[in-house]
Design a protein around this motif. Sequence first.
Motif, PDB file in Angstrom:
ATOM      1  N   VAL A 165      38.926  88.693 -21.821  1.00  0.00           N
ATOM      2  CA  VAL A 165      38.869  89.885 -20.990  1.00  0.00           C
ATOM      3  C   VAL A 165      37.872  89.734 -19.852  1.00  0.00           C
ATOM      4  O   VAL A 165      38.053  90.294 -18.773  1.00  0.00           O
ATOM      5  N   ASP A 166      36.808  88.921 -20.080  1.00  0.00           N
ATOM      6  CA  ASP A 166      35.839  88.655 -19.010  1.00  0.00           C
ATOM      7  C   ASP A 166      34.937  87.496 -19.405  1.00  0.00           C
ATOM      8  O   ASP A 166      35.100  86.896 -20.485  1.00  0.00           O
ATOM      9  N   GLY A 167      33.975  87.180 -18.536  1.00  0.00           N
ATOM     10  CA  GLY A 167      33.076  86.054 -18.797  1.00  0.00           C
ATOM     11  C   GLY A 167      32.127  86.286 -19.938  1.00  0.00           C
ATOM     12  O   GLY A 167      31.746  85.345 -20.637  1.00  0.00           O
ATOM     13  N   SER A 168      31.733  87.534 -20.139  1.00  0.00           N
ATOM     14  CA  SER A 168      30.810  87.844 -21.241  1.00  0.00           C
ATOM     15  C   SER A 168      31.448  87.531 -22.588  1.00  0.00           C
ATOM     16  O   SER A 168      30.808  86.959 -23.477  1.00  0.00           O
ATOM     17  N   THR A 169      32.716  87.918 -22.740  1.00  0.00           N
ATOM     18  CA  THR A 169      33.387  87.637 -24.009  1.00  0.00           C
ATOM     19  C   THR A 169      33.587  86.132 -24.195  1.00  0.00           C
ATOM     20  O   THR A 169      33.478  85.625 -25.312  1.00  0.00           O
ATOM     21  N   PHE A 170      33.872  85.428 -23.109  1.00  0.00           N
ATOM     22  CA  PHE A 170      34.043  83.971 -23.180  1.00  0.00           C
ATOM     23  C   PHE A 170      32.760  83.297 -23.648  1.00  0.00           C
ATOM     24  O   PHE A 170      32.764  82.497 -24.593  1.00  0.00           O
ATOM     25  N   LEU A 171      31.645  83.613 -23.010  1.00  0.00           N
ATOM     26  CA  LEU A 171      30.383  82.945 -23.328  1.00  0.00           C
ATOM     27  C   LEU A 171      29.823  83.362 -24.686  1.00  0.00           C
ATOM     28  O   LEU A 171      28.984  82.662 -25.261  1.00  0.00           O
ATOM     29  N   ASN A 172      30.280  84.507 -25.209  1.00  0.00           N
ATOM     30  CA  ASN A 172      29.818  84.971 -26.519  1.00  0.00           C
ATOM     31  C   ASN A 172      30.771  84.611 -27.656  1.00  0.00           C
ATOM     32  O   ASN A 172      30.475  84.912 -28.810  1.00  0.00           O
ATOM     33  N   HIS A 173      31.901  83.984 -27.324  1.00  0.00           N
ATOM     34  CA  HIS A 173      32.848  83.575 -28.373  1.00  0.00           C
ATOM     35  C   HIS A 173      32.167  82.556 -29.278  1.00  0.00           C
ATOM     36  O   HIS A 173      31.525  81.620 -28.802  1.00  0.00           O
ATOM     37  N   TYR A 174      32.325  82.723 -30.598  1.00  0.00           N
ATOM     38  CA  TYR A 174      31.580  81.891 -31.537  1.00  0.00           C
ATOM     39  C   TYR A 174      31.857  80.406 -31.344  1.00  0.00           C
ATOM     40  O   TYR A 174      30.938  79.574 -31.425  1.00  0.00           O
ATOM     41  N   PHE A 175      33.120  80.033 -31.066  1.00  0.00           N
ATOM     42  CA  PHE A 175      33.432  78.611 -30.957  1.00  0.00           C
ATOM     43  C   PHE A 175      32.894  78.034 -29.654  1.00  0.00           C
ATOM     44  O   PHE A 175      32.470  76.874 -29.615  1.00  0.00           O
ATOM     45  N   ILE A 176      32.898  78.828 -28.596  1.00  0.00           N
ATOM     46  CA  ILE A 176      32.296  78.373 -27.337  1.00  0.00           C
ATOM     47  C   ILE A 176      30.811  78.108 -27.565  1.00  0.00           C
ATOM     48  O   ILE A 176      30.273  77.089 -27.091  1.00  0.00           O
ATOM     49  N   LYS A 177      30.155  78.967 -28.313  1.00  0.00           N
ATOM     50  CA  LYS A 177      28.717  78.798 -28.578  1.00  0.00           C
ATOM     51  C   LYS A 177      28.440  77.596 -29.473  1.00  0.00           C
ATOM     52  O   LYS A 177      27.407  76.945 -29.355  1.00  0.00           O
TER      53      LYS A 177
END
Length: 275
Positions: free
Chosen positions: A212-224
Motif C-alpha cells: 500500500v505504501d513505502g512504510s508497509t514495505f519497509l516494515n514487512h517482516y521478511f524485508i526486515k
Amino acid sequence: MNYLKDIIDFDKNMVCYYDELPLWSSPFGILLLNNIHFKKNSIIVDIGCGTGFPLLELAQRFGDSCKLFGIDTWEKAIDSANNKKKQYRIKNVELIKGNGENMPFKNTCVDTITSNLGINNFDNPDKVIEECYRVLKPYGKLVFTTNLYGQFEEFYSVFEEVLRDLNLYNEIQKLTTHIAQRYTLESIKLLVGKHNFSVNKVVKDNYIMKFVDGSTFLNHYFIKIAFLPDWKELIMEENWNEVFSSLENRLNEIASENGELVFNVPIAYIECEKK
C-alpha cells in the motif's frame, strides 16, 4: 492402501506446521516443482533446505522408491523440518546439518541436486558447484531456482535518487555494487559451465510484490529479515535516520500518486546436466 486408514488429526502439532512456508520461497518452489523431472529410484539432495520447502513436497511427489537428503547450516531450521517430516509421516527424507561445500556423500552417487533460492546465498558458489559435480552421477542433474538481476528495480531507482539528493556519492557506488552482485542468466551459465555443467533448460518468470505504501514495505517482516540488514550496511550509521526517512517518504509519495507500490522480482528455473 494404508493411506485409507491414515487419519490426520488437526491437533496443536499439525496446526504449527500446516501453513509454515515463507511466502518468499513459494513462487520459486512452485516453479521448481512444475519443471523438475520426476523419476523413480532416484537419490536427490536439496541444498539449503531450510525448514523443508520444497524438500518435503519433493519427497512426497517422488515417492518411497526415492531417497532424499536435505542439507542446511541452520540447526533450528533442520529441527523444524524434522518435526514436519514426522508430522507428515514422510519416511524417505534425511536431514543433515551442513553445507553444499562439503557434502557427506561418495563420488558419483546422486541423481539430482536441487536448491530453491540457494545460489544467491552460498558463501562460495564455485565450491558448491564443484562439490555438486563430485557427488552427481554422470549426466546427473543440478536443478535450482533463483531471483535474477533486476529484482526490486523500482525500489533501487528511488534509493539511488535519495542518495543522490543527499550527496552521498560513496553510498551510491556501494549501492551499485550491491545490485550488481545479483546473478543474470548469462553469469549463471558461466558459473556452471566452468565446472563442466551444461544448461539444458531455463524457464523465466516474474514475481510481483505489491504494498500500500513505502512504510508497509519497509516494515514487512521478511524485508526486515532478508534485505534491510544489507541496505543498512551501505549507509554510515549516523546517516541511517536521514536516508531511510527520506526513502520511506519518497516511496509513500509514489504510492500516493499511483495508488500502490509494485516491485518486480524476475525469477528463473535452471536445469543443468553434468557433462
